[in-house]
Design a protein around this motif. Structure first.
Motif, PDB file in Angstrom:
ATOM      1  N   PRO A  58      46.510  58.574  38.160  1.00 22.84           N
ATOM      2  CA  PRO A  58      45.119  58.108  38.110  1.00 22.84           C
ATOM      3  C   PRO A  58      44.904  56.939  37.155  1.00 22.84           C
ATOM      4  N   PHE A  59      45.678  56.882  36.043  1.00 21.43           N
ATOM      5  CA  PHE A  59      45.478  55.800  35.078  1.00 21.43           C
ATOM      6  C   PHE A  59      45.837  54.442  35.689  1.00 21.43           C
ATOM      7  N   CYS A  60      46.997  54.348  36.356  1.00 22.32           N
ATOM      8  CA  CYS A  60      47.404  53.073  36.946  1.00 22.32           C
ATOM      9  C   CYS A  60      46.504  52.692  38.111  1.00 22.32           C
ATOM     10  N   ALA A  61      46.040  53.686  38.874  1.00 16.50           N
ATOM     11  CA  ALA A  61      45.105  53.384  39.963  1.00 16.50           C
ATOM     12  C   ALA A  61      43.801  52.820  39.412  1.00 16.50           C
ATOM     13  N   PHE A  62      43.318  53.405  38.312  1.00 17.81           N
ATOM     14  CA  PHE A  62      42.111  52.893  37.666  1.00 17.81           C
ATOM     15  C   PHE A  62      42.323  51.455  37.185  1.00 17.81           C
ATOM     16  N   VAL A 194      32.314  42.523  39.543  1.00 19.35           N
ATOM     17  CA  VAL A 194      32.382  43.980  39.473  1.00 19.35           C
ATOM     18  C   VAL A 194      33.575  44.367  38.617  1.00 19.35           C
ATOM     19  N   ARG A 195      33.326  45.184  37.592  1.00 18.74           N
ATOM     20  CA  ARG A 195      34.397  45.637  36.712  1.00 18.74           C
ATOM     21  C   ARG A 195      34.254  47.144  36.539  1.00 18.74           C
ATOM     22  N   LEU A 196      35.208  47.872  37.068  1.00 15.07           N
ATOM     23  CA  LEU A 196      35.143  49.323  37.056  1.00 15.07           C
ATOM     24  C   LEU A 196      35.228  49.854  35.632  1.00 15.07           C
ATOM     25  N   SER A 197      34.425  50.873  35.341  1.00 12.86           N
ATOM     26  CA  SER A 197      34.425  51.493  34.016  1.00 12.86           C
ATOM     27  C   SER A 197      34.693  52.984  34.155  1.00 12.86           C
ATOM     28  N   PRO A 198      35.102  53.653  33.055  1.00 14.45           N
ATOM     29  CA  PRO A 198      35.269  55.113  33.110  1.00 14.45           C
ATOM     30  C   PRO A 198      33.988  55.829  33.541  1.00 14.45           C
ATOM     31  N   HIS A 199      32.835  55.269  33.210  1.00 14.26           N
ATOM     32  CA  HIS A 199      31.571  55.869  33.634  1.00 14.26           C
ATOM     33  C   HIS A 199      31.454  55.887  35.159  1.00 14.26           C
ATOM     34  N   ASP A 200      31.903  54.807  35.806  1.00 14.07           N
ATOM     35  CA  ASP A 200      31.885  54.752  37.267  1.00 14.07           C
ATOM     36  C   ASP A 200      32.799  55.825  37.860  1.00 14.07           C
ATOM     37  N   VAL A 201      33.975  55.989  37.275  1.00 15.74           N
ATOM     38  CA  VAL A 201      34.904  57.016  37.747  1.00 15.74           C
ATOM     39  C   VAL A 201      34.299  58.401  37.559  1.00 15.74           C
ATOM     40  N   GLY A 202      33.615  58.598  36.424  1.00 14.68           N
ATOM     41  CA  GLY A 202      32.953  59.874  36.183  1.00 14.68           C
ATOM     42  C   GLY A 202      31.922  60.202  37.248  1.00 14.68           C
ATOM     43  N   ARG A 203      31.179  59.192  37.696  1.00 13.24           N
ATOM     44  CA  ARG A 203      30.205  59.422  38.765  1.00 13.24           C
ATOM     45  C   ARG A 203      30.892  59.869  40.047  1.00 13.24           C
ATOM     46  N   LEU A 204      32.043  59.278  40.327  1.00 15.01           N
ATOM     47  CA  LEU A 204      32.764  59.649  41.540  1.00 15.01           C
ATOM     48  C   LEU A 204      33.262  61.090  41.480  1.00 15.01           C
ATOM     49  N   VAL A 205      33.884  61.470  40.369  1.00 13.66           N
ATOM     50  CA  VAL A 205      34.462  62.815  40.294  1.00 13.66           C
ATOM     51  C   VAL A 205      33.389  63.895  40.162  1.00 13.66           C
ATOM     52  N   ARG A 206      32.169  63.502  39.849  1.00 14.26           N
ATOM     53  CA  ARG A 206      31.077  64.482  39.816  1.00 14.26           C
ATOM     54  C   ARG A 206      30.301  64.539  41.126  1.00 14.26           C
ATOM     55  N   ALA A 207      30.604  63.647  42.054  1.00 16.19           N
ATOM     56  CA  ALA A 207      29.878  63.621  43.336  1.00 16.19           C
ATOM     57  C   ALA A 207      30.228  64.868  44.137  1.00 16.19           C
ATOM     58  N   VAL A 325      34.074  56.028  49.800  1.00  9.37           N
ATOM     59  CA  VAL A 325      34.207  55.531  48.430  1.00  9.37           C
ATOM     60  C   VAL A 325      33.963  54.029  48.427  1.00  9.37           C
ATOM     61  N   PRO A 326      33.137  53.515  47.528  1.00 14.69           N
ATOM     62  CA  PRO A 326      32.911  52.064  47.448  1.00 14.69           C
ATOM     63  C   PRO A 326      34.216  51.304  47.249  1.00 14.69           C
ATOM     64  N   GLN A 327      34.306  50.129  47.860  1.00 15.64           N
ATOM     65  CA  GLN A 327      35.558  49.359  47.856  1.00 15.64           C
ATOM     66  C   GLN A 327      36.144  49.120  46.470  1.00 15.64           C
ATOM     67  N   PRO A 328      35.366  48.810  45.436  1.00 22.51           N
ATOM     68  CA  PRO A 328      35.982  48.566  44.123  1.00 22.51           C
ATOM     69  C   PRO A 328      36.610  49.799  43.488  1.00 22.51           C
ATOM     70  N   MET A 329      36.469  50.981  44.139  1.00 27.33           N
ATOM     71  CA  MET A 329      37.016  52.220  43.583  1.00 27.33           C
ATOM     72  C   MET A 329      38.085  52.825  44.484  1.00 27.33           C
ATOM     73  N   HIS A 330      38.558  52.088  45.487  1.00 25.13           N
ATOM     74  CA  HIS A 330      39.498  52.651  46.453  1.00 25.13           C
ATOM     75  C   HIS A 330      40.798  53.107  45.804  1.00 25.13           C
ATOM     76  N   ASN A 331      41.386  52.285  44.958  1.00 19.07           N
ATOM     77  CA  ASN A 331      42.651  52.659  44.321  1.00 19.07           C
ATOM     78  C   ASN A 331      42.466  53.882  43.425  1.00 19.07           C
ATOM     79  N   THR A 332      41.368  53.913  42.680  1.00 22.06           N
ATOM     80  CA  THR A 332      41.093  55.045  41.799  1.00 22.06           C
ATOM     81  C   THR A 332      40.955  56.330  42.600  1.00 22.06           C
ATOM     82  N   ALA A 333      40.220  56.270  43.720  1.00 18.50           N
ATOM     83  CA  ALA A 333      40.038  57.454  44.553  1.00 18.50           C
ATOM     84  C   ALA A 333      41.370  57.923  45.135  1.00 18.50           C
TER      85      ALA A 333
END
Length: 401
Positions: A58-62, A194-207, A325-333
């Protein structure tokens, strides 16, 4: 770049990637044994690899999403993995081998989800059938695992590391050839600003819907853990020959390839969530049937169901992540899914399958069928509630374009 050129390069990427997997999975433990590792040391090395994967995946994907450079990340990680393999070809002793294999696993693990995100996004842009790209990975896995097995009749087991080095170099060369631009010059990098942040990832994992999806897809894939760990051993105990066991394994992969070849038409009729539900339902059927040792011809039919338990679940997963999943978060997802499914869940099921099989033999497959049942409940919930849109808000635009 024309769509046909993109398709060729991604097909080559999958072929090179799964050639590495087809060598690594079956033969790394044999190589460790040839290097003098005993069973306890081999288990420790493999367990340490699993542990580091849970962090680096997950870290490298982020990072790939945050920097907007997934291809560069793939190339860097592949190069690091090759350096570790080169080191493994010359070192001796438990601790040096443990260190290098752990670093190699940490570098190599994120490559698959990064490649998947790259391929499915590009296939959508170029209007290509993702399954027809992905099937080259399955075919390559068969060829690499079988070919390496035949090579081991002629070379020392300790030399298999050089075969793996060659395969990873081939992957690196293909990764370097991948495009950085898509149709009409549109960049494959992140949307400007667009710059992904840990807060954005948190929103995804809480969805809630993302969690429902994660549970449904991961449970079905993890249900294969009993089969992967003890399937060949159980068939051997039932009296099947080595050749028949190999043929049964190959049959499952060929069935998977056939499904991938028809994936475009199937997706149009069933949809992403429907494919995940189909995979879960077939997992219940497949593992329940295998629990009662039905004989060769029913077993052939149950192995064909691998097309659904793995193939349909995988196709549904890739298309769900693309659309939900929104495009800027595809790798993270992709990284989160790979970590939960192939890391946490698969490790837990594989660990639990040991005492289950020791106590119950083939009836241990009923535990896998129970996982399929739980997955089906979640998958049907996903079918009923997901309407095809994003399950989380996209990252906010930060800074100027």
């Amino acid at each position: 770049m024309p769509a046909s050129a993109f398709a060729r390069r991604v097909s080559m990427l999958y072929a090179a990637l799964f050639a590495c997997v087809g060598i690594y999975l079956p033969y790394l433990p044999l190589w460790l044994g040839a290097k003098g590792m005993d069973t306890r040391e081999i288990a420790a090395i493999l367990a340490a690899q699993v542990a580091v994967r849970l962090v680096t995946g997950p870290f490298c994907a982020f990072l790939a999403d945050r920097t907007g450079r997934p291809r560069r990340m793939m190339v860097t990680l592949a190069a690091l993995s090759i350096l570790c393999l080169a080191g493994l070809s010359v070192v001796e002793g438990f601790w040096p081998i443990l260190l290098l294999t752990v670093v190699m696993a940490g570098a190599w693990t994120p490559v698959l989800p990064l490649a998947e995100a790259f391929a499915i996004s590009g296939a959508e842009r170029f209007r290509l059938d993702y399954g027809r790209l992905r099937l080259w990975g399955s075919l390559s896995f068969i060829a690499a695992s079988a070919g390496t097995g035949m090579m081991l009749d002629r070379i020392e087991t300790a030399h298999v590391i050089f075969v793996l080095v060659a395969a990873q170099i081939a992957f690196l060369l293909v990764a370097l050839s991948l495009p950085t631009r898509a149709v009409g010059g549109e960049t494959l990098r992140r949307t400007a600003g667009v710059r992904l942040s840990p807060h954005d990832v948190g929103r995804l994992v809480r969805a809630p819907l993302f969690l429902v999806f994660l549970g449904a897809a991961s449970l079905t894939q993890a249900s294969h853990g009993v089969f992967y760990a003890f399937g060949s051993l159980h068939w051997q105990e039932l009296g099947y020959s080595g050749g028949m066991i190999g043929a049964l394994w190959a049959l499952g992969v060929w069935a998977e390839v056939a499904l991938f070849a028809m994936s475009g038409r199937i997706m149009g009729h069933v949809g992403a969530a429907g494919l995940i539900a189909l995979g879960a339902g077939m997992a219940m059927v497949r593992w329940t049937g295998m629990a009662f040792d039905p004989g060769l011809w029913p077993l052939v039919g149950l192995q064909v169901l691998h097309a659904f338990t793995f193939g349909a679940t995988h196709l549904g997963t890739m298309h769900f992540l693309l659309r939900a999943v929104p495009q800027p978060m595809h790798n993270t997802a992709q990284g989160l899914y790979a970590t939960v499914s192939g890391g946490v869940m698969m490790s837990l099921v594989t660990w639990a399958s040991g005492p289950l099989y020791r106590s119950w033999g083939g009836l241990a497959y009923l535990g896998a069928a129970a996982l399929g049942a739980m997955s089906l409940v979640l998958a049907l919930l996903l079918v009923a509630t997901w309407r095809g849109g994003h399950v989380a808000e996209p990252p906010e635009t930060r800074g100027g374009a």
